[in-house]
Write a protein that holds these residues in place. Sequence first.
Motif: not given
Length: 180
Positions: A171-180
């Motif tokens: 979930s954290s990795i997907l959240g970071i990818k959505n920011l970029i």
Amino acid sequence: MKNSWIIGLLLALIGLLPLTSTAQQVAISDFMVKENLSQNGKLAIIATDSLEKTNNNIQGNYRFTINGFEQDLKFADGVAVTSNPIASSTFVYFKHKSGQKDIGKLFFLRVTEKGITPYKISGMLLLIIPLLILYIAYKFKRFLITLLILAIIYFYLNYSKGLDVRELIESSILGIKNLI
């Protein structure tokens, strides 16, 4: 009358003679520590002036305290050699009382195959390093408390609510990818 005046004058001059004949030692205003030129493991203490130039006027015996032991060092042309050789790397504190002024210096003496290398340790470092360690420990303590609170929350959510570590990381990795 004339003879008594001459005798009185001679006695006065003889009385003052010991005061003028005793030479005062030149005070050591500063010193540096180096390895002796013969590289026999002994240290050379070099009397210097305020510009770190050798003071060649220093002659005779001067009392130094080396790591708490008093030792008389014989100076010749501003240089004295300690009597005991240095066998291994160590910290050494040199102190000399010159009139009203105390001169003290702390050195780390690193002994290698090439010889002795003295490193002067500043008094400010002796204050700054412990304060820096205390500051880091204080900040780390706050970080550990925050980490402990987050771990308690995670274990509560993990055991009672079914949250898994893989799901949390994903979930954290997907959240970071959505920011970029």
